[in-house]
Design an enzyme around this catalytic site. Structure first.
Site, mmCIF file in Angstrom:
data_model
loop_
_atom_site.group_PDB
_atom_site.id
_atom_site.type_symbol
_atom_site.label_atom_id
_atom_site.label_comp_id
_atom_site.label_asym_id
_atom_site.label_seq_id
_atom_site.Cartn_x
_atom_site.Cartn_y
_atom_site.Cartn_z
ATOM 1 N N LYS A 38 0.874 -1.180 0.000
ATOM 2 C CA LYS A 38 0.000 0.000 0.000
ATOM 3 C C LYS A 38 0.911 1.230 0.000
ATOM 4 O O LYS A 38 1.629 1.471 0.983
ATOM 5 C CB LYS A 38 -0.883 -0.048 1.257
ATOM 6 N N SER A 42 -4.055 6.595 4.976
ATOM 7 C CA SER A 42 -4.416 7.620 5.961
ATOM 8 C C SER A 42 -5.542 7.083 6.835
ATOM 9 O O SER A 42 -6.230 6.134 6.461
ATOM 10 C CB SER A 42 -4.812 8.928 5.265
ATOM 11 N N ASN A 179 -18.487 -5.780 -5.785
ATOM 12 C CA ASN A 179 -18.504 -6.110 -4.357
ATOM 13 C C ASN A 179 -19.922 -6.058 -3.801
ATOM 14 O O ASN A 179 -20.766 -5.319 -4.287
ATOM 15 C CB ASN A 179 -17.587 -5.146 -3.598
HETATM 16 N N1 ADP Z 1 -18.020 -7.966 0.741
HETATM 17 C C1 ADP Z 1 -18.072 -7.388 1.939
HETATM 18 N N2 ADP Z 1 -18.719 -7.982 2.966
HETATM 19 C C2 ADP Z 1 -18.785 -7.403 4.188
HETATM 20 N N3 ADP Z 1 -18.217 -6.226 4.512
HETATM 21 C C3 ADP Z 1 -17.550 -5.586 3.533
HETATM 22 C C4 ADP Z 1 -17.439 -6.126 2.215
HETATM 23 N N4 ADP Z 1 -16.724 -5.252 1.472
HETATM 24 C C5 ADP Z 1 -16.401 -4.233 2.290
HETATM 25 N N5 ADP Z 1 -16.898 -4.419 3.512
HETATM 26 C C6 ADP Z 1 -16.737 -3.510 4.673
HETATM 27 O O1 ADP Z 1 -16.978 -2.165 4.217
HETATM 28 C C7 ADP Z 1 -16.038 -1.261 4.791
HETATM 29 C C8 ADP Z 1 -15.243 -0.571 3.699
HETATM 30 O O2 ADP Z 1 -14.512 -1.563 2.966
HETATM 31 P P1 ADP Z 1 -12.962 -1.412 2.645
HETATM 32 O O3 ADP Z 1 -12.519 -2.686 2.018
HETATM 33 O O4 ADP Z 1 -12.202 -0.962 3.844
HETATM 34 O O5 ADP Z 1 -13.021 -0.236 1.566
HETATM 35 P P2 ADP Z 1 -11.834 0.580 0.867
HETATM 36 O O6 ADP Z 1 -10.561 -0.196 1.058
HETATM 37 O O7 ADP Z 1 -12.222 0.672 -0.581
HETATM 38 O O8 ADP Z 1 -11.812 1.932 1.490
HETATM 39 C C9 ADP Z 1 -15.172 -2.092 5.734
HETATM 40 O O9 ADP Z 1 -15.720 -2.006 7.045
HETATM 41 C C10 ADP Z 1 -15.302 -3.506 5.201
HETATM 42 O O10 ADP Z 1 -15.100 -4.505 6.158
HETATM 43 MG MG MG Z 2 -8.700 0.313 1.943
#
Ligand code: ADP
Ligand code: MG
Length: 228
Positions: A38, A42, A179
């Site tokens: 990464k 932030s 997603n």
């Molecule tokens: N397929 C999924 N099932 C359950 N929770 C999800 C899923 N995709 C994302 N989330 C939840 O949504 C939030 C944002 O996802 P994240 O992967 O951190 O997004 P990004 O990296 O694009 O900012 C997190 O709390 C994550 O655990």
């Molecule tokens: Mg992220």
């Protein structure tokens, strides 16, 4: 020679980290020396005085990486704002040479590297006397991208705009990952078809809510990674 892919999304909180965890897990479970990198993070949490880069920790935990999370990112900021602003507020500007050098180290360490970007495709990393955008980093690392997008209403517009912008910047988009996809929903199935038709790109995987694995053949996934 290692291979890599850059994961971006139609926006922040769309699921880049969640999906990347599953991508790296699938590769590692197939016996591949797969890792994660990464460039800038932030909004890191502070637990008992220790700064925890949440994205790195999530991917390491999900994929069974033994590396210390903080070694998987070049710049870690506590402030939960765009990296260019966090860097300014915390007085640690992002240097592209550091990112290139850290990615080179990751290449020595891993055969397949999944790089997670910040926010969506238009994400500034530095806006002082220098202008450094996420697209500059993608080009510096010589990577192609996969776009993580929601399966929900509104995604067609976000995906088409993101891909159009990336292509205008000379970036190669390999495909889309939808997603929170639910195959029983007509809307989600239709979004998938329309996105493929309008972008002429494949939806390479669909990830359900709370999915613990990526329903995809690791060999096919490997084909999206490019020699770097
Ligand atoms: N397929 C999924 N099932 C359950 N929770 C999800 C899923 N995709 C994302 N989330 C939840 O949504 C939030 C944002 O996802 P994240 O992967 O951190 O997004 P990004 O990296 O694009 O900012 C997190 O709390 C994550 O655990
Ligand atoms: Mg992220």
């Amino acid at each position: 020679m290692s291979k890599g892919i850059y994961i971006t999304a139609t926006g922040t909180d769309i699921g880049k980290t969640y999906v990347t965890g599953l991508l790296v897990k699938l590769l590692r479970n197939s016996g591949i020396n797969a890792g994660y990198y990464k460039p800038a993070l932030s909004g890191a949490a502070v637990v008992d005085g220790e700064v925890i880069p949440g994205d790195c920790k999530f991917v390491a935990d999900t994929a069974g990486l033994t590396d210390q999370p903080h070694t998987l990112a070049s710049y870690i900021y506590k402030t939960a704002v765009s990296p260019h602003l966090a860097a300014q507020m915390e007085n640690r500007p992002i240097e592209p040479v550091v990112i290139v050098a850290d990615f080179a180290k990751a290449k020595q360490h891993f055969d397949y590297i999944t790089v997670e970007g910040c926010g969506g495709i238009v994400c500034p990393l530095r806006l002082d006397e220098q202008t450094l955008l996420q697209t500059d980093i993608i080009k510096l690392l010589n990577l192609d991208v996969l776009i993580v997008a929601s399966a929900e209403l509104g995604t067609i517009n976000s995906v088409v705009l993101t891909i159009d912008y990336a292509r205008n910047q000379g970036i190669v988009v390999k495909g889309i990952i939808l997603n929170k996809y639910d195959d029983s929903k007509f809307l989600h199935r239709d979004n998938k078809q329309v996105i493929e038709r309008l972008t002429q790109l494949p939806v390479v995987a669909c990830v359900g809510t709370n999915a613990t694995d990526l329903a995809m053949d690791a060999k096919i996934l490997c084909e999206y990674y490019k020699e770097v």
